[in-house]
Design a protein around this motif. Structure first.
Motif, mmCIF file in Angstrom:
data_model
loop_
_atom_site.group_PDB
_atom_site.id
_atom_site.type_symbol
_atom_site.label_atom_id
_atom_site.label_comp_id
_atom_site.label_asym_id
_atom_site.label_seq_id
_atom_site.Cartn_x
_atom_site.Cartn_y
_atom_site.Cartn_z
ATOM 1 N N LYS A 1 -28.415 74.659 35.610
ATOM 2 C CA LYS A 1 -28.034 74.869 37.003
ATOM 3 C C LYS A 1 -27.704 76.318 37.133
ATOM 4 C CE LYS A 1 -25.781 70.121 36.928
ATOM 5 N NZ LYS A 1 -24.365 69.558 37.027
ATOM 6 N N ILE A 2 -28.298 76.658 38.298
ATOM 7 C CA ILE A 2 -28.428 78.168 38.446
ATOM 8 C C ILE A 2 -27.764 78.379 39.961
ATOM 9 C CG2 ILE A 2 -29.698 80.379 38.663
ATOM 10 C CD1 ILE A 2 -29.818 78.990 35.857
ATOM 11 N N LEU A 3 -26.550 79.093 39.900
ATOM 12 C CA LEU A 3 -25.918 79.349 41.466
ATOM 13 C C LEU A 3 -26.405 80.795 41.697
ATOM 14 C CD1 LEU A 3 -23.861 78.610 43.627
ATOM 15 C CD2 LEU A 3 -22.327 79.506 42.122
ATOM 16 N N VAL A 4 -27.053 80.857 42.929
ATOM 17 C CA VAL A 4 -27.770 82.267 43.293
ATOM 18 C C VAL A 4 -26.911 82.572 44.479
ATOM 19 C CG1 VAL A 4 -29.793 83.138 44.482
ATOM 20 C CG2 VAL A 4 -29.934 81.349 42.430
ATOM 21 N N LEU B 1 -15.180 76.848 43.881
ATOM 22 C CA LEU B 1 -14.863 76.506 42.263
ATOM 23 C C LEU B 1 -15.573 75.733 41.468
ATOM 24 C CD1 LEU B 1 -10.783 76.911 42.382
ATOM 25 C CD2 LEU B 1 -12.654 78.818 41.978
ATOM 26 N N GLU B 2 -15.879 74.518 42.409
ATOM 27 C CA GLU B 2 -16.620 73.457 41.731
ATOM 28 C C GLU B 2 -18.232 73.892 41.320
ATOM 29 O OE1 GLU B 2 -18.244 68.911 42.355
ATOM 30 O OE2 GLU B 2 -17.049 69.737 43.990
ATOM 31 N N MET B 3 -18.418 74.773 42.370
ATOM 32 C CA MET B 3 -20.002 75.506 41.998
ATOM 33 C C MET B 3 -20.155 76.252 40.855
ATOM 34 S SD MET B 3 -21.227 76.650 45.891
ATOM 35 C CE MET B 3 -21.244 75.426 47.331
ATOM 36 N N LEU B 4 -18.973 77.316 40.849
ATOM 37 C CA LEU B 4 -18.941 78.422 39.917
ATOM 38 C C LEU B 4 -18.677 77.626 38.545
ATOM 39 C CD1 LEU B 4 -16.540 80.767 41.662
ATOM 40 C CD2 LEU B 4 -18.855 81.112 41.105
ATOM 41 N N GLU C 1 -12.890 85.941 41.932
ATOM 42 C CA GLU C 1 -12.735 84.489 41.550
ATOM 43 C C GLU C 1 -13.990 84.357 40.987
ATOM 44 O OE1 GLU C 1 -11.555 81.311 44.666
ATOM 45 O OE2 GLU C 1 -13.741 81.656 44.826
ATOM 46 N N ILE C 2 -15.126 84.827 41.271
ATOM 47 C CA ILE C 2 -16.470 84.495 40.554
ATOM 48 C C ILE C 2 -16.437 84.769 39.014
ATOM 49 C CG2 ILE C 2 -18.897 85.244 40.486
ATOM 50 C CD1 ILE C 2 -18.714 85.750 43.468
ATOM 51 N N ILE C 3 -15.707 85.931 38.853
ATOM 52 C CA ILE C 3 -15.694 86.470 37.497
ATOM 53 C C ILE C 3 -14.794 85.493 36.421
ATOM 54 C CG2 ILE C 3 -14.783 88.187 35.781
ATOM 55 C CD1 ILE C 3 -15.719 90.216 37.990
ATOM 56 N N VAL C 4 -13.687 85.080 37.056
ATOM 57 C CA VAL C 4 -12.732 84.364 36.261
ATOM 58 C C VAL C 4 -13.253 82.978 35.969
ATOM 59 C CG1 VAL C 4 -10.664 83.069 36.679
ATOM 60 C CG2 VAL C 4 -10.946 85.499 37.435
ATOM 61 N N ASN C 5 -14.145 82.339 37.058
ATOM 62 C CA ASN C 5 -14.615 80.955 36.948
ATOM 63 C C ASN C 5 -15.856 80.475 36.445
ATOM 64 O OD1 ASN C 5 -11.977 79.527 37.923
ATOM 65 N ND2 ASN C 5 -12.239 81.222 39.392
ATOM 66 N N SER C 6 -16.623 81.724 36.217
ATOM 67 C CA SER C 6 -18.193 81.528 35.846
ATOM 68 C C SER C 6 -18.198 81.380 34.370
ATOM 69 C CB SER C 6 -18.959 82.597 36.492
ATOM 70 O OG SER C 6 -18.836 82.617 37.838
ATOM 71 N N LYS C 7 -19.249 80.599 33.832
ATOM 72 C CA LYS C 7 -19.545 80.640 32.489
ATOM 73 C C LYS C 7 -20.293 81.749 32.007
ATOM 74 C CE LYS C 7 -20.046 75.614 32.596
ATOM 75 N NZ LYS C 7 -20.985 74.496 32.607
ATOM 76 N N VAL C 8 -21.295 82.116 32.699
ATOM 77 C CA VAL C 8 -22.347 83.325 32.429
ATOM 78 C C VAL C 8 -22.579 83.910 33.974
ATOM 79 C CG1 VAL C 8 -24.529 84.189 31.573
ATOM 80 C CG2 VAL C 8 -23.060 82.168 30.623
ATOM 81 N N ILE C 9 -22.604 85.106 33.939
ATOM 82 C CA ILE C 9 -23.038 85.922 35.186
ATOM 83 C C ILE C 9 -24.101 86.977 34.999
ATOM 84 C CG2 ILE C 9 -22.194 87.772 37.160
ATOM 85 C CD1 ILE C 9 -19.419 86.542 36.656
#
Length: 443
Positions: free
Chosen positions: A335-338, A394-397, A416-424
């Motif tokens: 699952k890739i969040l763009v 948050l669910e998406m991330l 928020e993106i940094i804190v809640n993402s598995k990989v960026i």
């Protein structure tokens, strides 16, 4: 200089100076509408022409659809009857000057498609009258104004430089630029004759706050615009190649560029990215490449830079696969969040966006992707109109196997993106830190 030409020119210049001239703009897109608005704000009566009835209707209702136009200004101009739009090209007979601001795309063989310019010129030719000024603003190859437009406009017997005036003045719109807009960006003007240049310069001097730079011919002005964007294309290509090499060598290319930029002379920073987008930089250099063949010349540097830039979406895909492999995951089924589909930061324009080929490559590889872009209402993907998500949740991330920062919009909450993402995977160097305690990768 013919006395009749000078007399006709002086009459038009007088109308431009006292704001009694009626101004026409053909094409109400990213270039034409801002130009029409500025001309109306300068005190002229402006008629905008477009073949798309939806655009015409929106303008006449004071509804703005271009990011660089202020909504309230357009509404006020429409209410005060300073500007109106129409699909009826016969109204060209009412205007004293007309600017052509239509698309000049490339075909599948990277050859210029001048059909929009030609059809606009043909429409204007039908209603051309003595003393009219025609200015081409669409980006194109050197020679277009004199080799293509001039013969079309002269078909009914009127002579350029005697009965009417013809010039080229390249648009220099930079969507999203908060400092330089149509109003304050210097204008380059090149006419077929001296008086053609003088009349066109008079128009822009009465509309813009910027300097008007006169050149000796339309070809000089046409080549100037190509040079601007070829310069950027080539230097971005260099930055992209440096990014690829630096990644292989374990060096942070962004730190390298920042260090080089401290030199006060001889260096101008350009930055890598997921590929080129927009209506100019990915397209304009190919006009010159095409025209150069007429002179038996091969534009090696331009084409090499183009190849590097065009391959960046594939490089992004390769890096995504590499990063996921490190995390013990396959791209197929991930699952890739763009984040972002616009071609650059804080704009509502996705023309030629490098994100689109990245999405296609992800789909072919079997990945599942979700796009978030707060600036784009909808975008065309594989001949279908898609609607991106407006906000990151948050669910998406937390559900994404990888978050791809493709466009660095200011209103993304990067903390928020940094804190809640598995990989960026950040293709824009959005998070300027080297001490992130998580799986954060840069281009």
């Amino acid at each position: 200089m013919l006395k009749t030409e000078k007399k006709v020119a002086e009459k038009l210049i007088e109308k431009l100076n006292n704001k009694t001239a009626v101004i026409g703009v053909v094409g109400l897109g990213y270039v034409g509408l801002p130009l029409a608005v500025e001309k109306a704000k300068a005190g002229y009566n402006v008629i905008g022409f477009d073949i798309q009835k939806s655009k015409v209707d929106e303008v006449n209702q004071g509804i703005n659809y271009i990011g660089d136009v202020v909504d309230e200004e357009l509404k006020e101009l429409v209410v005060n009857k300073n500007i109106r739009a129409t699909t009826d090209y016969s109204l060209i007979k009412e205007v004293d000057t007309v600017a052509i601001c239509v698309p000049t795309p490339l075909d599948i063989y990277k050859q210029p498609n001048t059909s929009y310019v030609e059809s606009s010129a043909a429409e204007i030719s039908s209603y051309l009258h003595e003393g009219m000024l025609v200015v081409l603003e669409s980006t194109t190859y050197p020679g277009t104004t004199e080799e293509l437009l001039k013969p079309i406009l002269e078909e009914r017997g009127m002579k350029c430089g005697e009965d009417f005036f013809l010039a080229y003045s390249p648009e220099r719109v930079d969507p999203g630029n908060k400092q330089f807009k149509t109003k304050n960006t210097p204008k380059v003007v090149g006419g077929v004759t001296e008086n053609c240049t003088r009349v066109a310069a008079s128009l822009y001097s009465n509309v813009l706050e910027s300097d008007v730079h006169e050149v000796s011919s339309p070809s000089v002005a046409e080549m100037e615009k190509i040079l601007e964007n070829t310069f950027r294309n080539i230097n971005i290509g260099l930055a992209n190649e440096m990014a690829i090499l630096c990644n292989k060598m374990g060096i942070d290319v962004w730190e390298v560029i920042d260090a080089a930029a401290t030199k006060p002379y001889g260096f101008m920073p350009f930055y890598p990215g997921p590929g080129l987008g927009g209506h100019c930089i990915p397209i304009d250099p190919w006009y010159l490449t095409w025209k150069a063949r007429e002179y038996n010349y091969h534009t090696k540097l331009i084409e090499t830079a183009g190849e590097i830039n065009n391959e960046m979406p594939q490089y992004v895909l390769s890096r995504i696969m590499e990063i996921l492999n490190k995390e013990g995951k396959a791209l197929n089924g991930s699952k890739i969040l763009v984040l972002g589909v616009a071609y650059k930061k804080d704009i509502d324009d996705y023309r030629e966006s490098p994100v689109l080929p990245i999405l296609e490559k992800l789909e072919v590889a079997g990945a599942n992707w979700t796009v978030v872009d707060p600036h784009i209402k909808e975008y065309r993907y594989r001949n279908n109109m898609e609607t991106p998500m407006e906000k990151v949740t948050l669910e998406m991330l937390r559900n994404a196997d990888l978050v791809l920062i493709a466009t660095d919009h200011s209103n993304f909450d990067y903390e928020e993106i940094i804190v809640n993402s598995k990989v960026i995977f950040d293709t824009r160097n959005t998070v300027r830190s080297t001490n992130l305690n998580k799986n954060y990768y840069k281009l």
